[in-house]
Motif scaffolding. Sequence first.
Motif, mmCIF file in Angstrom:
data_model
loop_
_atom_site.group_PDB
_atom_site.id
_atom_site.type_symbol
_atom_site.label_atom_id
_atom_site.label_comp_id
_atom_site.label_asym_id
_atom_site.label_seq_id
_atom_site.Cartn_x
_atom_site.Cartn_y
_atom_site.Cartn_z
ATOM 1 N N ALA A 248 0.838 -1.174 0.135
ATOM 2 C CA ALA A 248 -0.057 0.137 -0.325
ATOM 3 C C ALA A 248 0.911 1.184 -0.096
ATOM 4 C CB ALA A 248 -0.949 -0.050 1.347
ATOM 5 N N LEU A 249 1.957 1.120 0.541
ATOM 6 C CA LEU A 249 2.976 2.308 0.824
ATOM 7 C C LEU A 249 3.983 2.329 -0.111
ATOM 8 C CD1 LEU A 249 3.122 2.709 4.893
ATOM 9 C CD2 LEU A 249 1.308 3.924 3.384
ATOM 10 N N GLY A 250 4.237 1.368 -0.790
ATOM 11 C CA GLY A 250 5.489 1.234 -1.658
ATOM 12 C C GLY A 250 6.770 1.199 -0.746
ATOM 13 N N MET A 251 6.589 0.815 0.237
ATOM 14 C CA MET A 251 7.968 0.545 1.244
ATOM 15 C C MET A 251 8.294 -0.695 1.557
ATOM 16 S SD MET A 251 6.698 3.762 4.093
ATOM 17 C CE MET A 251 8.612 3.552 4.925
ATOM 18 N N GLU A 252 9.549 -1.017 1.839
ATOM 19 C CA GLU A 252 10.183 -2.154 1.975
ATOM 20 C C GLU A 252 9.938 -2.791 3.598
ATOM 21 O OE1 GLU A 252 14.214 -4.501 1.253
ATOM 22 O OE2 GLU A 252 14.323 -2.493 1.931
ATOM 23 N N PRO A 253 9.247 -3.724 3.946
ATOM 24 C CA PRO A 253 9.351 -4.166 5.311
ATOM 25 C C PRO A 253 10.398 -4.025 6.157
ATOM 26 C CG PRO A 253 8.020 -5.842 3.849
ATOM 27 C CD PRO A 253 8.909 -4.768 2.966
ATOM 28 N N VAL A 254 10.432 -4.006 7.458
ATOM 29 C CA VAL A 254 11.645 -3.893 8.037
ATOM 30 C C VAL A 254 12.329 -5.201 8.185
ATOM 31 C CG1 VAL A 254 10.562 -4.594 10.151
ATOM 32 C CG2 VAL A 254 12.763 -2.934 10.436
ATOM 33 N N GLN A 255 11.974 -6.448 8.122
ATOM 34 C CA GLN A 255 12.520 -7.546 8.195
ATOM 35 C C GLN A 255 13.505 -7.619 7.025
ATOM 36 O OE1 GLN A 255 11.352 -10.157 10.377
ATOM 37 N NE2 GLN A 255 12.442 -12.117 9.612
ATOM 38 N N ALA A 256 12.912 -7.190 5.856
ATOM 39 C CA ALA A 256 13.841 -7.435 4.602
ATOM 40 C C ALA A 256 14.765 -6.354 4.447
ATOM 41 C CB ALA A 256 12.862 -7.102 3.306
ATOM 42 N N ALA A 257 14.599 -5.233 4.807
ATOM 43 C CA ALA A 257 15.577 -4.194 4.990
ATOM 44 C C ALA A 257 16.741 -4.072 6.076
ATOM 45 C CB ALA A 257 14.759 -2.677 5.281
ATOM 46 N N LEU A 258 16.426 -4.756 7.231
ATOM 47 C CA LEU A 258 17.271 -4.905 8.407
ATOM 48 C C LEU A 258 17.655 -6.075 8.822
ATOM 49 C CD1 LEU A 258 16.264 -1.414 10.367
ATOM 50 C CD2 LEU A 258 17.759 -1.749 8.715
ATOM 51 N N PHE A 259 16.587 -7.081 9.059
ATOM 52 C CA PHE A 259 16.712 -8.258 9.799
ATOM 53 C C PHE A 259 16.321 -9.502 9.017
ATOM 54 C CE2 PHE A 259 14.890 -4.781 12.608
ATOM 55 C CZ PHE A 259 16.085 -4.526 13.106
ATOM 56 N N PRO A 260 16.796 -9.543 7.653
ATOM 57 C CA PRO A 260 16.742 -10.646 7.038
ATOM 58 C C PRO A 260 17.075 -12.009 7.720
ATOM 59 C CG PRO A 260 18.451 -9.865 6.125
ATOM 60 C CD PRO A 260 17.985 -8.752 6.953
ATOM 61 N N ASP A 261 18.056 -12.128 8.567
ATOM 62 C CA ASP A 261 18.443 -13.553 9.290
ATOM 63 C C ASP A 261 17.919 -13.500 10.609
ATOM 64 O OD1 ASP A 261 19.744 -11.070 10.072
ATOM 65 O OD2 ASP A 261 21.718 -12.246 10.293
ATOM 66 N N PHE A 262 16.983 -12.643 10.965
ATOM 67 C CA PHE A 262 16.258 -12.940 12.274
ATOM 68 C C PHE A 262 15.455 -14.116 12.558
ATOM 69 C CE2 PHE A 262 12.812 -12.030 15.258
ATOM 70 C CZ PHE A 262 13.582 -11.764 16.616
ATOM 71 N N PRO A 263 15.794 -14.825 13.558
ATOM 72 C CA PRO A 263 14.972 -16.300 13.718
ATOM 73 C C PRO A 263 13.676 -16.115 14.141
ATOM 74 C CG PRO A 263 16.627 -15.694 15.756
ATOM 75 C CD PRO A 263 16.742 -14.353 14.583
ATOM 76 N N GLY A 264 12.851 -15.382 13.496
ATOM 77 C CA GLY A 264 11.483 -15.027 13.824
ATOM 78 C C GLY A 264 10.836 -14.200 13.102
ATOM 79 N N GLN A 265 9.791 -13.305 13.231
ATOM 80 C CA GLN A 265 9.357 -12.536 12.557
ATOM 81 C C GLN A 265 9.092 -11.089 13.147
ATOM 82 O OE1 GLN A 265 7.844 -12.485 9.378
ATOM 83 N NE2 GLN A 265 7.541 -10.250 9.814
ATOM 84 N N THR A 266 9.529 -10.001 12.372
ATOM 85 C CA THR A 266 9.675 -8.638 12.926
ATOM 86 C C THR A 266 8.465 -7.906 12.166
ATOM 87 O OG1 THR A 266 11.193 -7.746 11.431
ATOM 88 C CG2 THR A 266 12.000 -8.686 13.471
ATOM 89 N N LYS A 267 7.805 -6.950 12.936
ATOM 90 C CA LYS A 267 6.695 -5.985 12.509
ATOM 91 C C LYS A 267 7.155 -4.578 12.606
ATOM 92 C CE LYS A 267 2.019 -5.135 12.360
ATOM 93 N NZ LYS A 267 2.248 -3.707 12.693
ATOM 94 N N SER A 268 7.017 -3.491 11.774
ATOM 95 C CA SER A 268 6.939 -2.249 12.118
ATOM 96 C C SER A 268 5.803 -1.930 12.900
ATOM 97 C CB SER A 268 7.003 -1.285 10.848
ATOM 98 O OG SER A 268 8.458 -1.476 10.242
ATOM 99 N N LEU A 269 5.846 -0.844 13.889
ATOM 100 C CA LEU A 269 4.746 -0.218 14.606
ATOM 101 C C LEU A 269 4.658 1.170 14.393
ATOM 102 C CD1 LEU A 269 5.061 -2.078 18.081
ATOM 103 C CD2 LEU A 269 3.780 -2.852 16.123
ATOM 104 N N GLY A 270 3.574 1.761 14.517
ATOM 105 C CA GLY A 270 3.449 3.317 14.345
ATOM 106 C C GLY A 270 3.902 3.760 12.758
ATOM 107 N N ALA A 271 4.355 4.920 12.661
ATOM 108 C CA ALA A 271 4.884 5.484 11.191
ATOM 109 C C ALA A 271 6.138 4.466 11.088
ATOM 110 C CB ALA A 271 5.118 6.843 11.576
ATOM 111 N N TRP A 272 6.134 3.892 9.905
ATOM 112 C CA TRP A 272 7.238 3.087 9.290
ATOM 113 C C TRP A 272 8.332 3.984 9.399
ATOM 114 C CZ3 TRP A 272 6.438 -1.463 5.519
ATOM 115 C CH2 TRP A 272 5.526 -2.120 6.045
#
Length: 308
Positions: A248-272
């Motif tokens: 919707a926003l044309g932005m990259e999810p935080v996991q793909a941008a910063l934490f691709p090797d995180f052993p789980g799932q991350t989610k942005s909160l508030g203003a991305w």
Amino acid sequence: MPEVLFDFTAHGKLLLTAEYFVLDGVPALAVPTRLGQRLRVVRSPEPGLRWRAFDHRGDCWFTAHLPEQDWARTQVPGEEPRARISQLLHAAESLRPGATTALSGLAVDTFLEFDRAWGLGSSSTLVAAVARWLAVDPYALLELTFGGSGYDLACAVAEGPILYQRTDSQPLVTPLDWHPAWLKHTYFVYRGQKQNSRDGIRAYRQAQVLPAQREAIAAATLALLSPTLHLRSGAQILAQHEALVATALGMEPVQAALFPDFPGQTKSLGAWGGDFIWALSEAPAEKIHAYFNGRGFPTVIAYEQMVG
């Protein structure tokens, strides 16, 4: 000791789902935080209204003396604290004539319990407290001052998780008995890049959001509330939610941008792009802390410590 006329603490807030979409009436899952902001009003020997603001360390970072009824004469533009306080008082007076006529000879102190940079609601807790103090509708006061969806005002007085839905009149606020066991495997990580919510809202308004996207976000929120949900299913729902918002926003999810090797799932909160992210993982807590600390994110707070 001066006579205490009013003393109220409003909770901070975290919007777990439906960021941005909550503005368009999509149901959102939100939680009040343990830490908030306290507003105390006492009598003062001086005319006019004296205002002081203290941060989470107890340091006074702002002080002002407002001449008697100065705030009632005109709407003061600006983003600085003095202008914002004048705006709140002016708006309260417009909502309930006479609400501010007896403020001369009073002193207001506010005490923030969390770091001002964290984005947990230094503005919304102030609006909620002022609205309670001056007996005006908090959502109307927000609309005339800071703006926004209003979920943060609902969190300010909530005793636990809520499902929040904005409507054309008063919002629908549904208290939830939502305390799944898997939340103990989740954490809030501060990114250290505080975002301006109004800028985020502006970007969302410029996006071409489809009805199907709103429906999918609403479905993800309701799915997260299922009593039979476990951590891995919750992580899948949050991954889907991230993908929907990113599209919707044309932005990259935080996991793909910063934490691709995180052993789980991350989610942005508030203003991305800033404030907190929500991290879900089956890994031990010490491993989670080490992962984020090693990547330059020292503030990692367990869900139960933040929300409790």
